[in-house]
Design a protein around this motif. Structure first.
Motif, PDB file in Angstrom:
ATOM      1  N   GLY A   1       0.740  -1.346   0.022  1.00 14.12           N
ATOM      2  CA  GLY A   1      -0.056  -0.102   0.052  1.00 14.12           C
ATOM      3  C   GLY A   1       0.865   1.094   0.034  1.00 14.12           C
ATOM      4  N   LEU A   2       1.916   1.375   0.841  1.00 14.11           N
ATOM      5  CA  LEU A   2       2.644   2.521   0.858  1.00 14.11           C
ATOM      6  C   LEU A   2       3.546   2.672  -0.152  1.00 14.11           C
ATOM      7  CD1 LEU A   2       3.759   2.249   4.704  1.00 14.11           C
ATOM      8  CD2 LEU A   2       1.949   3.804   3.571  1.00 14.11           C
ATOM      9  N   GLY A   3       4.018   1.536  -0.791  1.00 14.64           N
ATOM     10  CA  GLY A   3       4.765   1.809  -1.925  1.00 14.64           C
ATOM     11  C   GLY A   3       3.984   2.394  -3.232  1.00 14.64           C
ATOM     12  N   MET A   4       2.710   1.414  -3.043  1.00 11.41           N
ATOM     13  CA  MET A   4       2.008   2.257  -4.199  1.00 11.41           C
ATOM     14  C   MET A   4       1.528   3.613  -4.143  1.00 11.41           C
ATOM     15  SD  MET A   4       0.380   1.287  -7.015  1.00 11.41           S
ATOM     16  CE  MET A   4      -1.147   1.598  -8.208  1.00 11.41           C
ATOM     17  N   ARG A   5       1.301   3.919  -2.834  1.00 10.03           N
ATOM     18  CA  ARG A   5       0.672   5.416  -2.590  1.00 10.03           C
ATOM     19  C   ARG A   5       1.988   6.184  -3.150  1.00 10.03           C
ATOM     20  NH1 ARG A   5       2.072   8.208   1.781  1.00 10.03           N
ATOM     21  NH2 ARG A   5       1.022  10.096   2.401  1.00 10.03           N
ATOM     22  N   GLY A   6       3.197   6.126  -2.914  1.00 16.87           N
ATOM     23  CA  GLY A   6       4.215   6.877  -3.192  1.00 16.87           C
ATOM     24  C   GLY A   6       4.277   7.062  -4.735  1.00 16.87           C
ATOM     25  N   MET A   7       4.196   5.646  -5.439  1.00 15.65           N
ATOM     26  CA  MET A   7       4.384   5.873  -6.840  1.00 15.65           C
ATOM     27  C   MET A   7       3.209   6.534  -7.465  1.00 15.65           C
ATOM     28  SD  MET A   7       6.984   4.649  -8.103  1.00 15.65           S
ATOM     29  CE  MET A   7       6.456   5.022  -9.580  1.00 15.65           C
ATOM     30  N   MET A   8       1.956   6.390  -6.846  1.00 19.79           N
ATOM     31  CA  MET A   8       0.654   7.033  -7.329  1.00 19.79           C
ATOM     32  C   MET A   8       1.094   8.616  -7.218  1.00 19.79           C
ATOM     33  SD  MET A   8      -1.863   6.070  -8.665  1.00 19.79           S
ATOM     34  CE  MET A   8      -3.609   6.658  -9.404  1.00 19.79           C
ATOM     35  N   ILE A   9       1.449   9.202  -6.112  1.00 18.99           N
ATOM     36  CA  ILE A   9       1.690  10.498  -6.133  1.00 18.99           C
ATOM     37  C   ILE A   9       2.615  11.114  -7.008  1.00 18.99           C
ATOM     38  CG2 ILE A   9       2.886  12.239  -4.187  1.00 18.99           C
ATOM     39  CD1 ILE A   9       1.687  10.579  -2.087  1.00 18.99           C
ATOM     40  N   THR A  10       3.751  10.239  -7.226  1.00 14.39           N
ATOM     41  CA  THR A  10       4.684  10.633  -8.297  1.00 14.39           C
ATOM     42  C   THR A  10       4.001  10.704  -9.829  1.00 14.39           C
ATOM     43  OG1 THR A  10       6.104   9.376  -7.056  1.00 14.39           O
ATOM     44  CG2 THR A  10       6.925  10.160  -9.208  1.00 14.39           C
ATOM     45  N   THR A  11       3.374   9.485  -9.754  1.00 18.90           N
ATOM     46  CA  THR A  11       2.675   9.703 -11.392  1.00 18.90           C
ATOM     47  C   THR A  11       1.313  10.644 -11.660  1.00 18.90           C
ATOM     48  OG1 THR A  11       2.673   7.075 -11.128  1.00 18.90           O
ATOM     49  CG2 THR A  11       1.000   8.094 -12.639  1.00 18.90           C
ATOM     50  N   MET A  12       1.073  11.146 -10.384  1.00 18.98           N
ATOM     51  CA  MET A  12      -0.142  12.163 -10.619  1.00 18.98           C
ATOM     52  C   MET A  12       0.612  13.424 -10.896  1.00 18.98           C
ATOM     53  SD  MET A  12      -3.238  11.274  -8.046  1.00 18.98           S
ATOM     54  CE  MET A  12      -2.123  11.722  -6.814  1.00 18.98           C
ATOM     55  N   GLY A  13       1.703  13.472 -10.525  1.00 17.85           N
ATOM     56  CA  GLY A  13       2.546  14.900 -10.917  1.00 17.85           C
ATOM     57  C   GLY A  13       2.930  14.857 -12.450  1.00 17.85           C
ATOM     58  N   GLU A  14       2.897  13.920 -13.206  1.00 17.71           N
ATOM     59  CA  GLU A  14       3.196  13.590 -14.427  1.00 17.71           C
ATOM     60  C   GLU A  14       2.536  14.380 -15.480  1.00 17.71           C
ATOM     61  OE1 GLU A  14       5.977  12.131 -15.602  1.00 17.71           O
ATOM     62  OE2 GLU A  14       6.362  11.067 -13.895  1.00 17.71           O
ATOM     63  N   ASP A  15       3.083  14.690 -16.435  1.00 16.94           N
ATOM     64  CA  ASP A  15       2.366  15.451 -17.656  1.00 16.94           C
ATOM     65  C   ASP A  15       1.232  14.584 -18.320  1.00 16.94           C
ATOM     66  OD1 ASP A  15       3.867  17.717 -17.275  1.00 16.94           O
ATOM     67  OD2 ASP A  15       5.519  17.214 -18.567  1.00 16.94           O
TER      68      ASP A  15
END
Lengths: 280, 335, 325, 289
Positions: B214-228
């Motif tokens: 869960g925490l791993g996915m949350r971190g990646m998802m936050i990064t992904t949401m900043g993508e263009d």
């Protein structure tokens, strides 16, 4: 000042550090009040529930459970710290060599680390521990460190690789700064949060492994540690006999320790990877 | 596919095998005394082994170790045996080691793969929702709970679970893989028994690893949401669900999937401790038995089997990875 | 009012921070007719990208539209429900994003990324029709239809940006916004992309807002130029008016600082730094830059037909004599 | 007398891959020179992938060339003894593209100014070095109280880049390699920084190699220009001649694609597929070996 502000802003880190200090003080301060002898076999009558004399009762061999934990906690922490410092130290140095100099050295180090990452570490540790007659907590720590340096290597190498391309390293080179100074003055200060996070993470991993090995009876048998306590718990069937005062306290102390370490890692992660910080 | 990439992965696989076999070759030689002879005499003194078997054992052992031969020759002979999957025979009842392994492996694979997949799916979904701003707050109250669980060692949770659900409040069996009275064959009774026995060992792993995923996915998802591409997806007027799944989760998942593959690969190495605590008859327990009884052939057999299968599994995963991430060849080129 | 394709009135967008509101866009108004091309120019932090986000209603908290209206034809976008706004994106107003390199989903083929947008706007095609549609769409931006089968990383930067343009026009919007669409591209590729944009925009007859900081690009593309400074639109006029008769002191300095290849001359920069937009007091913000002060409301003055400036009594002559050649 | 900086047929090849080698020829046999007198501004212009950044790093001594010869004051860089190397490092200064990345985020901006003074043995005396730093900052029109003692993120991009110009000037170099010094700086500040570079040449006789993708600033700033394309030198000469009368088809296209800030000089119609063809003609680049 800056550090204080950082801690103030980072509640996760603060909570973690407080929890960790609590666990450490439990061992340190406890030992001022409790005699070492109470943790020896036959210090009391076996398997007694908590009483005024034995706050947490006694185990099957008459050890005072409270004394056993007070003296076992530092033992377990020591294993974790030795493993973490040696493992992360070796990993960080190799990571620097790999990332900074590159080329064949890099390929070689990466290859070895890839091999180590692919083999089942816990299983090999179990087999090695069973063969090596682990005598002391220090030895167990070193054994765990031998298989616990790859994480720090990866993190350091990746950071050094990106940093090496950063213009400020080029500027330092043009300023006539030599390789050693570049590593120590320009790179390491920026790596500190990563190294700290690796240390905490590696400590948690090492405690996890050492607890496991000791719980299987493969750790040192004559120095107290929480893992050893768990081993006796399993060995004497404390669960089936419902001797809850014997097996719950060490579990609670360890859970606190792990939660503390976990919160510190999460807090440090937030410093090292600013994107996880909540945006303004 | 990039030839350099495949070549590198294959060399890694070969190296892992060489390391595994070499470690195994060294292990019994780490001690000054001859462990097997020692152990056999010990057993004979206790009357635990019948003499006929013991003689055969010594014969096997001498052939295998060939201690009179030079070391390099011993090493080559050892490779010879390994290639023929001849791991020797167990000390306890003199069955071929490979048979013992094949009997235990399915239990480990079955229980752990189900546990890993459940933890992965639940954790990943949780993590993705946690990072998504439009998720209701009711999901977020689970965060401290998840984080606490993920910090606890699975075997300690296992101990607490045994005490709670098998002793204090006996609704689940304490140990084994199926009930004593049940015949191991395909029947509803057997299936139910297997499931009820697997709930606790699997549960202790699932609960403690949901947080990790869960925490791993949350971190990646936050990064992904900043993508263009997430912004452009919104400008395209796509439906919320599609942005979340096909654009957000699909990309944030990539490192998670690698993680899952590695976890599934490591299953054979398994959770020795969980199997020991729950007396679950898998490979981990078998290894523990081998250690307790100083059964070197069995230990070596398990090690080689596990390391080689694991190396192979990871090799296959590496080869399949470009299918889920079309950029992989390119990245390899750049690194 | 009203055959404008896009009409923005008194738009105010503030970022609410713990230190107070950051007035990123402060009372911006402009109109665009069908087929008209507006270039919105400003340095970083002038609020031009915030306007783009607000036009798409894709601004995220802490940014809030405080006041104003954004009219797409007859509809005020700020009155639409979330769902209706979503449907209006791409079909009514579309945006070509800034980061050409990363604006496409890296794990999906181009075809899927185009089709996703169509199906979420309830476009249903038969397979053959769909393929014809996609092929024609690709050809309209001068791309080989084979590109549809590729992944984004297999395309060059200019091709990626042309794919973005193709997606943006796929539902024939009345208004196209392009936020620095060529910022990471080389000069020749930039020219290809801008010419492609011009071509499809003309074919559609859509109004277009090009946001950027490169006056050269604006001169090549726009019919009309608006100059943003510190959250405000300080001057707007036809491209000829702006270049030949820049009237606001900031515009004048901006034009004079532009290097060209028509003869060597000293390069003159704009002095000072733009003011912080946090808790910015009302009045003339350019005065602050040149260390003067005017706290009065600055009037919006039409100095010739369709050429407006924010005329401040104190700074409007700044730099006129000094930089005269 | 030998040129200040002389490049003869220099090439640079990058090699990657452990087992299957891949080679990327980034520069192919480029020759040019920078004379000491009169001090000049030489522009190396090209688009991404042209090799211009590689060129900058070769000239600054940050990379080693794969072929050809690079002489500083008549002496090959590879044959210099440590003292000559130190002189080279002192007399050839570099200004980088990204005015944020050049600062180590751990230190205040003063770090980049004090370190070279110490390392090149110019002065270790605090008051001398302060004096030199103040005068260098003044030279680029910065106020010391607004810049010194701050961390890089507390300054604007323009201020950061001007400090780097001050740093280069601090060592009184013979030549400054400016690698896209204004491409990441806001338009309003570009002019200021470029004027400062011109001033360094006029007032202090420092030659400048200006590396850029922007032909308009190249035209305004430089005396001579080299046009690089995919590692090849396509056209070179006086900047007026090359830009006003380009000969090579690539240079023609490049000059024609400049977005002129004048609505009366519009781009002609571009045949995109024909352009694509020209752009896709093979230069040097990645190949397997």
């Amino acid at each position: 000042m800056k550090a204080l502000k950082l801690i103030n802003d980072n509640r996760m880190l603060t909570a973690g550090i407080i929890t960790l200090i609590f666990v450490i003080f439990f061992g340190v301060i406890g030992s001022w009040f409790v005699d070492r002898e109470r943790a020896d076999v036959g210090a009391g009558r076996p398997a007694q529930p908590p009483s005024l004399d034995h706050w947490l009762g006694t185990d099957q061999q008459g050890r005072d459970v409270f004394a056993d934990i007070v003296y076992g906690t530092p033992g377990t922490l020591k294993i974790g710290l030795i493993a973490a410092f040696v493992g992360v130290g070796v990993g960080t140095i190799l990571g620097f060599i790999s990332g900074y100099f590159g080329g064949y050295i890099d390929n070689f180090i990466r290859f070895i680390s890839d091999v180590f990452m692919t083999i089942p570490v816990l299983m090999i540790l179990i087999v090695l521990a069973s063969l090596l007659d682990v005598m002391s907590n220090t030895m167990l720590g070193l054994l765990i460190a031998a298989f616990g340096w790859m994480g720090a290597l990866r993190v350091t190498r990746a950071q050094v690789l990106t940093m090496r391309e950063r213009a400020y390293i080029q500027v330092a080179k043009l300023n006539g700064v030599n390789d050693l100074e570049i590593i120590f003055k320009e790179m390491i200060p920026n790596l500190l949060p990563f190294i700290a996070a690796s240390l905490v993470g590696a400590s948690a991993g090492a405690v996890l492994a050492s607890l496991g090995l000791s719980a299987l009876g493969l750790g040192p048998q004559n120095e107290p540690s929480i893992g050893l306590t768990i081993f006796w718990v399993l060995h004497y069937g404390a669960l089936i006999r419902e001797l809850w005062w014997w097996f719950m306290p060490p579990i609670i102390v360890m859970v606190l320790l792990f939660i503390g370490l976990f919160m510190i890692t999460a807090g440090l992660d937030r410093i090292a990877n600013p994107r996880l910080r909540t945006k303004v | 596919m990039n030839a350099e990439y495949v070549l590198k992965r294959f060399l890694l696989f070969l190296a892992v095998i060489v390391v595994a076999v070499s470690i195994n070759f060294i292990i019994p030689r780490l001690r000054d005394t001859n462990p097997i002879k020692e152990r056999l005499y010990q057993l004979a003194a206790q009357g635990g082994v019948n003499v006929g078997k013991m003689e055969e054992m010594i014969e096997v052992w001498e052939k295998k170790f060939g201690l009179d031969q030079p070391l390099w020759k011993q090493y080559i002979n050892y490779w010879n045996d390994v290639i023929r999957l001849d791991f020797g025979k167990t000390i306890a009842d003199f069955t071929p080691v490979i048979n013992e392994i094949m009997r235990s492996a399915p239990w480990t694979i079955g229980m752990l793969s189900v546990a890993t997949v459940i933890a992965f799916v639940v954790g990943t979904v949780f993590g993705a929702l946690l990072a998504w701003p439009k998720t209701g707050n009711f999901v977020k109250i689970f965060v401290p709970f998840l984080m606490t669980l993920s910090a606890i060692p699975y075997y300690l949770l296992g101990i607490v679970m045994i005490y709670t659900f098998a002793i204090y409040w006996p609704i689940l069996p304490t140990s084994g893989a199926y009930g004593f009275g049940v015949r191991p064959e395909w029947s509803i009774e057997m299936v139910l028994s297997v499931i009820s026995h697997a709930i606790m060992p699997a549960g202790s792993i699932v609960l403690t690893s949901i947080g990790f995923w869960g925490l791993g996915m949350r971190g990646m998802m936050i990064t992904t949401m900043g993508e263009d591409y997430m912004k452009f997806a919104e400008y395209k007027g796509l439906k919320e669900n599609r942005i979340f799944l096909s654009y957000g989760v699909r990309n944030a998942m990539l490192p998670q999937v690698t993680g899952l593959a590695i976890s599934l690969g490591t299953i054979l190495a398994g959770s020795v401790l969980v199997e020991v605590i729950f007396a679950y008859p898998g490979l981990g327990n078998l290894l523990y038995t081998a250690i307790s009884s100083n059964d070197y052939f069995l230990m070596q057999g398990i090690m080689i089997f596990v390391i080689v299968s694991l190396g192979f599994a990871l090799f296959v995963v590496d080869l399949l990875y470009p299918l889920i991430d079309p950029r992989i060849n390119l990245q390899e080129q750049q690194s | 009012m009203t055959n404008f394709a896009l009409s923005v009135e008194n738009l105010k967008v503030y970022y609410h921070t713990s230190g107070g509101p950051v007035k990123a866009v402060e009372g911006v108004s402009f109109n665009l007719s069908k087929g008209e091309k507006l270039g919105l120019v400003g340095e970083s932090g002038s609020g031009k990208s915030t306007i783009a986000l607000a036009l798409m209603r894709s601004h995220k908290p802490p940014a809030i539209i405080e006041e104003g209206s954004i009219n797409l034809g007859q509809t005020n976008l700020l009155d639409l429900s979330e769902e209706n706004m979503r449907k209006t994106r791409l079909s009514g107003i579309s945006m070509i994003p800034q980061g050409a390199m990363n604006s496409l989903n890296p794990v999906a083929r181009i075809r899927k990324q185009v089709v996703d947008a169509l199906s979420d706007h309830s476009f249903k095609f038969k397979k053959a029709e769909r393929e014809t549609f996609l092929r024609e769409l690709m050809e309209s931006v001068e791309l080989d239809p084979k590109v549809l089968n590729l992944f984004p990383h297999e395309l060059s930067g200019g091709m990626k940006q042309r794919v973005c343009i193709a997606i943006s026009i796929s539902l024939k919007p009345q208004v196209i916004i392009a936020d620095e669409p060529t910022s990471a591209l080389d000069v020749i590729v930039q020219r290809q992309v801008i010419e492609t944009l011009s071509k499809v925009q003309e074919e559609l007859g859509a109004a277009c807002v090009l946001i950027g900081h490169d006056m050269g690009l604006m001169a090549q593309f726009a019919d009309k130029i608006g100059i943003m400074y510190a959250g405000k639109l300080v001057e707007i006029g036809s491209v000829n008016d702006i270049f030949k008769n820049p009237t606001h002191p900031y515009t004048r300095l901006l034009i004079e600082s532009l290097p060209d290849t028509k003869g060597k001359r000293p390069l003159i920069g704009i002095p000072g730094l733009p003011p912080s937009l946090l808790n910015l007091a009302p009045g003339c913000s350019f005065c602050l830059r040149i260390e003067k002060e005017n706290r009065k409301e600055i009037p919006w003055v039409e100095i010739s037909k369709d050429h407006f400036i924010q005329k401040c009594d104190i700074c409007s002559d700044y730099g006129k004599v000094k930089t005269k050649k | 007398m030998a040129s200040l900086l002389q490049a003869t047929n220099i090439s640079k090849e990058y090699v990657s891959g452990t087992f299957l080698k891949k080679r990327n020829l980034a520069l192919k046999e480029i020759s040019f020179s920078v004379e000491e007198t009169p001090p000049s501004i030489t522009c190396i212009a090209g688009e991404s992938g042209s090799g211009k950044t590689t060129m900058a790093r070769l000239l600054a001594g940050l990379l080693d060339k794969s072929g050809g010869e690079l002489l500083y004051k008549g002496k090959s860089l590879n044959k210099m003894n440590s003292e000559e190397k130190l002189t080279f490092k002192k007399e050839v200064q570099t200004i980088f593209q990204d005015p944020f990345e050049v600062y180590n985020p751990f230190y205040k901006v003063d770090h980049v100014l004090t370190t070279p003074l110490k390392k090149f043995g110019i002065t270790s005396n605090k008051s001398d070095s302060d004096k030199m730093i103040l005068s260098a900052l003044e030279e680029v029109g910065l106020r010391p109280d607004e810049t010194l003692g701050r961390f890089p993120h507390q300054l604007s991009g323009g201020q950061r880049q001007r400090i780097m110009v001050a740093r280069a000037f601090l060592l009184r170099p013979k030549i400054i390699i400016a690698d896209e010094p204004v491409s990441m700086v806001d338009a309003s500040l570009r002019a200021t920084i470029l004027e400062e570079l011109k001033l360094l040449r006029e007032k202090h006789g420092i030659s400048i190699v200006y590396i850029t993708h922007d032909l308009t600033t190249a035209y305004q700033v430089a005396d001579n220009i080299l046009i690089l394309y995919k590692g090849y030198l396509k056209e070179a000469g006086s900047v007026e001649v090359v830009i006003n009368n380009p000969q090579h088809p690539y240079t023609k296209l490049l000059v024609d694609s400049i977005p002129q800030p004048d609505p009366d000089i519009k781009w002609g119609k571009l045949d995109i597929s024909a352009t694509q063809e020209l752009l896709e003609t093979p230069g040097v680049g990645w190949r397997n070996s």
